[in-house]
Design a protein around this motif. Sequence first.
Motif, short mmCIF file in Angstrom:
data_model
loop_
_atom_site.label_atom_id
_atom_site.label_comp_id
_atom_site.label_asym_id
_atom_site.label_seq_id
_atom_site.Cartn_x
_atom_site.Cartn_y
_atom_site.Cartn_z
N SER A 150 0.66 -1.24 -0.08
CA SER A 150 -0.15 -0.05 -0.60
C SER A 150 0.75 1.22 0.02
N PRO A 151 0.64 2.44 -0.60
CA PRO A 151 1.38 3.21 -0.74
C PRO A 151 0.80 3.80 0.68
N GLN A 152 0.36 3.46 1.77
CA GLN A 152 -0.15 3.81 2.83
C GLN A 152 -0.19 2.72 3.96
N ALA A 153 1.65 1.93 3.71
CA ALA A 153 1.68 1.13 4.13
C ALA A 153 1.87 0.58 5.20
N GLY A 154 2.61 2.09 5.48
CA GLY A 154 3.13 2.09 7.59
C GLY A 154 1.66 2.73 8.58
N LYS A 155 1.01 3.21 7.49
CA LYS A 155 -0.49 3.48 8.50
C LYS A 155 -1.20 2.06 7.88
N THR A 156 -1.37 1.69 7.00
CA THR A 156 -1.89 0.00 7.40
C THR A 156 -1.21 -0.90 8.22
N GLY A 157 0.31 -1.28 8.12
CA GLY A 157 0.66 -1.84 9.20
C GLY A 157 0.42 -1.95 10.54
N MET A 158 0.09 -0.64 11.54
CA MET A 158 -0.15 -0.10 12.18
C MET A 158 -1.67 0.09 12.47
N GLN A 159 -2.53 0.07 11.22
CA GLN A 159 -4.28 -0.86 11.65
C GLN A 159 -3.85 -2.18 11.85
N VAL A 160 -3.03 -2.79 11.29
CA VAL A 160 -3.03 -4.10 11.59
C VAL A 160 -3.15 -4.42 12.94
N ARG A 161 -1.98 -4.27 13.25
CA ARG A 161 -1.18 -4.14 14.74
C ARG A 161 -2.54 -3.15 16.26
N ASP A 162 -3.64 -2.57 15.33
CA ASP A 162 -4.57 -2.03 16.55
C ASP A 162 -5.46 -2.86 16.52
N PHE A 163 -5.64 -4.03 15.62
CA PHE A 163 -6.84 -5.18 15.64
C PHE A 163 -6.92 -5.87 16.80
N HIS A 164 -5.07 -5.54 17.33
CA HIS A 164 -4.94 -7.31 18.05
C HIS A 164 -4.51 -6.67 19.97
N HIS A 165 -5.17 -5.24 19.47
CA HIS A 165 -5.19 -4.13 20.89
C HIS A 165 -6.25 -5.15 22.47
N GLU A 166 -7.05 -5.70 21.94
CA GLU A 166 -7.86 -6.77 23.08
C GLU A 166 -7.95 -8.06 22.34
N ILE A 167 -6.94 -8.52 22.36
CA ILE A 167 -6.74 -9.90 22.37
C ILE A 167 -5.68 -10.30 22.90
N LYS A 168 -6.26 -11.03 24.10
CA LYS A 168 -5.65 -10.86 25.24
C LYS A 168 -6.40 -11.94 26.28
N GLY A 169 -5.74 -12.46 27.34
CA GLY A 169 -6.34 -13.46 28.27
C GLY A 169 -5.42 -14.09 28.75
N THR A 170 -5.76 -15.71 29.17
CA THR A 170 -4.86 -16.24 30.22
C THR A 170 -5.18 -18.13 29.66
N LEU A 171 -3.49 -18.57 29.27
CA LEU A 171 -3.40 -19.76 28.94
C LEU A 171 -4.02 -20.37 29.36
N PRO A 172 -4.29 -21.97 28.85
CA PRO A 172 -4.30 -22.92 30.17
C PRO A 172 -3.62 -23.54 31.36
N SER A 173 -2.37 -23.00 30.93
CA SER A 173 -1.12 -23.35 32.50
C SER A 173 -0.89 -21.99 33.16
N GLY A 174 -2.30 -21.01 33.16
CA GLY A 174 -1.96 -19.70 34.24
C GLY A 174 -1.59 -18.57 33.87
N ARG A 175 -0.76 -18.67 32.69
CA ARG A 175 0.06 -17.01 31.84
C ARG A 175 -0.94 -16.96 31.12
N ARG A 176 -0.45 -15.38 31.71
CA ARG A 176 -1.46 -14.47 30.56
C ARG A 176 -0.87 -14.24 29.58
N TYR A 177 -1.89 -14.31 28.44
CA TYR A 177 -0.77 -14.13 27.61
C TYR A 177 -1.14 -12.01 26.54
#
Length: 283
Positions: A58-85
Motif C-alpha cells: 500500500s502507498p500508506q503501508a506504515g499506516k496500514t501496518g499500524m492498523q493491523v497492529r491495533d486490531f490486536h489490542h484486545e486479544i489477550k487472556g489467560t493460557l491453560p497454564s495460568g500464564r497471561r498472554y
Amino acid sequence: MPPRRSVMRIAFEGGTAGLLQTMHPAIGQGLINHSDFFDDPVDRVFRSLPGILGAVYSPQAGKTGMQVRDFHHEIKGTLPSGRRYHALEPATFWWAHATFQRMVDRLALYWDRHRLTEDEDARLYAEGCEWYRRYGVSTAPMPPDRAAFDREFMRVCDAVLEPNPASDHLIAVINRSAVPDMSTSPYLPSHPRLRPVADTLLPTLPVRAALAPPMRLVFFGGLPPSVRDRFGIRWTRSDQAGYRSIRHGIRLTWRYVPRPLQWHQTAAEGWHDRLGRLPRFGS
C-alpha cells in the motif's frame, strides 16, 4: 518484496504459515477466545490478507501496518497454564510475522525457477524486517540477519510450539476427505473474472474432495520435519514425493498464468500506484 514473488503463489505456503501460528500457545489461545476460528478456520486467513499485504504494497503501508497492529489490542487472556498472554507481546507478534517471512523465503527457494544470489537473499530478509517495522511493534525479538533468523525460528519450533485445541482442530480440518467450502468467504482472494467459477465449483463435494489431497500435501509439506513429528502428523515417502511434484509443476508452469491472476488485489493496486502496471518477471 521483490516483484519476482507474484503474490498469489503464497497460497502454496500461506496455509503452512497459518498452521505454524496456531501451534503457538498464545496465538492458538487467542483464536479460541477471540475469533470464529472453529466455525471457519479458512476465512480467518482470507480476512487477514488485505491488511498484511497492505503493509507491504500500500502507498500508506506504515499506516496500514499500524492498523493491523491495533486490531490486536484486545486479544489477550489467560493460557491453560495460568500464564497471561497478549497478541502484542513482542515475541508472540514477531512469531506471526516470522511465519510470513519464512513463507516468502520458501516461495523463492521452492516455487520459483530463479535461484536467489547471496545478495538477493540478504535483501529479501532485510525487506522482511522492514515489513515487520511497519507494524510499529517492538523489534527486540527480530533477529539481525538470515542465519540468526533461521536459528530462532527453529528454537521456537522446538521449544515453544505445542499442541493445543486450535492446532488440533486445524490439523483435523486439513486431514478431512474434503476441504471446507471456501466460496462462503467474502474475502476469498479470487480475481473478479474467476469469482463466478469459484462460486459455482467450490461448494460442490467432488471439487472439495479433489482439492483435499493436494491441500494436505501443501499444508503439511511446508512444516519442519521436527514439527510434524511433535504434532503427530503422518508423513510418508509417498507424501514427500507428491509434495515435490506439486512444487516442480508450479515452478514450470507459473509463468504461463496470466499476470493479472498472479497478484492479489491489494498487491496489484500497490504496483499500479507505483509503476502504473504490474511488473514483469522471468520465472
